[in-house]
Design a protein around this motif. Structure first.
Motif, mmCIF file in Angstrom:
data_model
loop_
_atom_site.group_PDB
_atom_site.id
_atom_site.type_symbol
_atom_site.label_atom_id
_atom_site.label_comp_id
_atom_site.label_asym_id
_atom_site.label_seq_id
_atom_site.Cartn_x
_atom_site.Cartn_y
_atom_site.Cartn_z
ATOM 1 N N THR A 9 42.716 42.908 48.405
ATOM 2 C CA THR A 9 43.610 44.345 47.838
ATOM 3 C C THR A 9 43.430 44.263 46.708
ATOM 4 O O THR A 9 45.068 43.166 46.126
ATOM 5 C CB THR A 9 45.021 45.188 48.574
ATOM 6 O OG1 THR A 9 44.041 45.038 50.079
ATOM 7 C CG2 THR A 9 44.954 45.877 48.309
ATOM 8 N N VAL A 10 43.343 44.788 45.809
ATOM 9 C CA VAL A 10 44.327 45.041 44.175
ATOM 10 C C VAL A 10 45.980 44.804 44.371
ATOM 11 O O VAL A 10 46.138 45.873 44.553
ATOM 12 C CB VAL A 10 43.254 45.430 42.757
ATOM 13 C CG1 VAL A 10 44.089 45.391 41.771
ATOM 14 C CG2 VAL A 10 41.594 45.536 42.758
ATOM 15 N N ILE A 11 46.521 43.712 43.504
ATOM 16 C CA ILE A 11 47.941 43.725 43.838
ATOM 17 C C ILE A 11 48.409 44.817 42.414
ATOM 18 O O ILE A 11 49.541 45.057 41.917
ATOM 19 C CB ILE A 11 48.592 43.133 44.874
ATOM 20 C CG1 ILE A 11 48.242 41.821 44.145
ATOM 21 C CG2 ILE A 11 48.229 42.975 46.100
ATOM 22 C CD1 ILE A 11 48.731 40.770 45.030
ATOM 23 N N SER A 12 47.520 43.972 40.772
ATOM 24 C CA SER A 12 47.941 44.201 40.366
ATOM 25 C C SER A 12 47.408 43.666 39.101
ATOM 26 O O SER A 12 46.205 43.561 39.495
ATOM 27 C CB SER A 12 49.140 42.803 39.489
ATOM 28 O OG SER A 12 49.546 43.002 38.478
ATOM 29 N N VAL A 19 42.222 41.397 37.705
ATOM 30 C CA VAL A 19 43.121 41.587 38.845
ATOM 31 C C VAL A 19 43.374 40.795 39.302
ATOM 32 O O VAL A 19 42.845 39.908 39.421
ATOM 33 C CB VAL A 19 42.081 42.876 38.964
ATOM 34 C CG1 VAL A 19 41.577 44.097 38.219
ATOM 35 C CG2 VAL A 19 40.948 42.291 39.620
ATOM 36 N N VAL A 20 45.006 41.096 40.139
ATOM 37 C CA VAL A 20 45.304 40.195 40.777
ATOM 38 C C VAL A 20 45.215 40.512 42.283
ATOM 39 O O VAL A 20 45.326 41.709 42.225
ATOM 40 C CB VAL A 20 46.878 40.042 40.978
ATOM 41 C CG1 VAL A 20 46.997 38.457 41.610
ATOM 42 C CG2 VAL A 20 47.378 38.945 39.508
ATOM 43 N N HIS A 43 43.421 35.409 41.297
ATOM 44 C CA HIS A 43 43.759 36.159 39.365
ATOM 45 C C HIS A 43 41.598 36.390 39.704
ATOM 46 O O HIS A 43 41.039 35.582 39.451
ATOM 47 C CB HIS A 43 43.309 35.255 38.420
ATOM 48 C CG HIS A 43 45.177 35.398 38.723
ATOM 49 N ND1 HIS A 43 46.034 36.045 37.695
ATOM 50 C CD2 HIS A 43 46.372 34.793 39.691
ATOM 51 C CE1 HIS A 43 46.848 36.003 37.922
ATOM 52 N NE2 HIS A 43 47.178 34.599 39.272
ATOM 53 N N ALA A 44 41.288 38.187 39.309
ATOM 54 C CA ALA A 44 39.734 37.593 39.226
ATOM 55 C C ALA A 44 39.906 38.693 38.594
ATOM 56 O O ALA A 44 40.113 39.428 36.954
ATOM 57 C CB ALA A 44 39.550 39.027 40.607
ATOM 58 N N HIS A 45 38.736 37.988 37.094
ATOM 59 C CA HIS A 45 37.863 39.026 36.500
ATOM 60 C C HIS A 45 37.512 40.055 36.351
ATOM 61 O O HIS A 45 36.871 40.666 37.164
ATOM 62 C CB HIS A 45 36.951 37.918 35.213
ATOM 63 C CG HIS A 45 36.793 38.950 34.350
ATOM 64 N ND1 HIS A 45 37.375 38.132 32.609
ATOM 65 C CD2 HIS A 45 35.515 38.984 33.137
ATOM 66 C CE1 HIS A 45 37.070 38.801 31.481
ATOM 67 N NE2 HIS A 45 35.107 38.986 32.140
ATOM 68 N N VAL A 53 45.386 49.341 41.306
ATOM 69 C CA VAL A 53 46.425 48.896 42.470
ATOM 70 C C VAL A 53 46.380 50.001 43.917
ATOM 71 O O VAL A 53 45.914 50.988 43.081
ATOM 72 C CB VAL A 53 47.917 48.588 42.013
ATOM 73 C CG1 VAL A 53 48.465 48.922 42.917
ATOM 74 C CG2 VAL A 53 48.019 48.090 40.791
ATOM 75 N N GLY A 54 45.334 49.184 44.917
ATOM 76 C CA GLY A 54 45.196 49.524 45.809
ATOM 77 C C GLY A 54 44.264 49.590 46.291
ATOM 78 O O GLY A 54 43.713 49.988 47.468
ATOM 79 N N ASP A 55 43.001 49.328 45.552
ATOM 80 C CA ASP A 55 41.839 49.150 45.073
ATOM 81 C C ASP A 55 40.970 48.160 46.992
ATOM 82 O O ASP A 55 41.816 46.385 46.338
ATOM 83 C CB ASP A 55 40.474 49.691 44.295
ATOM 84 C CG ASP A 55 41.236 50.403 43.322
ATOM 85 O OD1 ASP A 55 41.732 51.383 44.164
ATOM 86 O OD2 ASP A 55 40.166 50.534 42.271
#
Length: 92
Positions: A9-12, A19-20, A43-45, A53-55
């Motif tokens: 889940t994306v948190i930042s 995206v984190v 950490h992802a590109h 956030v939330g995805d």
């Protein structure tokens, strides 16, 4: 060797093109026999800055992009990761 693919889940999404992603795993504790949840942040590109956030996303291992980034966002969970990058057809 195939690249690892994780679901998280994306948190930042505050960083540029990054995206984190929080990836959670569950396992049974060897002594207590209870289900334990452990999470880790990756950490992802994200080149197009599509994910918010939330995805829920798939991330794939890649060569180092920066000091912290070794993962690339592969696809949103609503899209099958194998269909996200269609192979060229034989008729073309």
């Amino acid at each position: 060797m195939p690249k690892r693919v994780l679901l998280g889940t994306v948190i930042s999404d505050k960083n540029a093109k990054t995206v984190v992603v929080k990836v959670e795993r569950r396992f049974t504790h060897p002594l207590l026999k209870k289900t334990v949840r452990r999470s880790k942040h990756y950490h992802a590109h994200d080149e197009d800055r599509r994910y918010k956030v939330g995805d829920l996303v798939w991330i794939e291992e890649s060569k180092p992009i920066s000091k912290l980034k070794r993962w690339v966002v592969r696809a949103d969970v609503t899209v099958d990761p194998d269909v996200a990058a269609p192979a060229p057809s034989a008729s073309e």
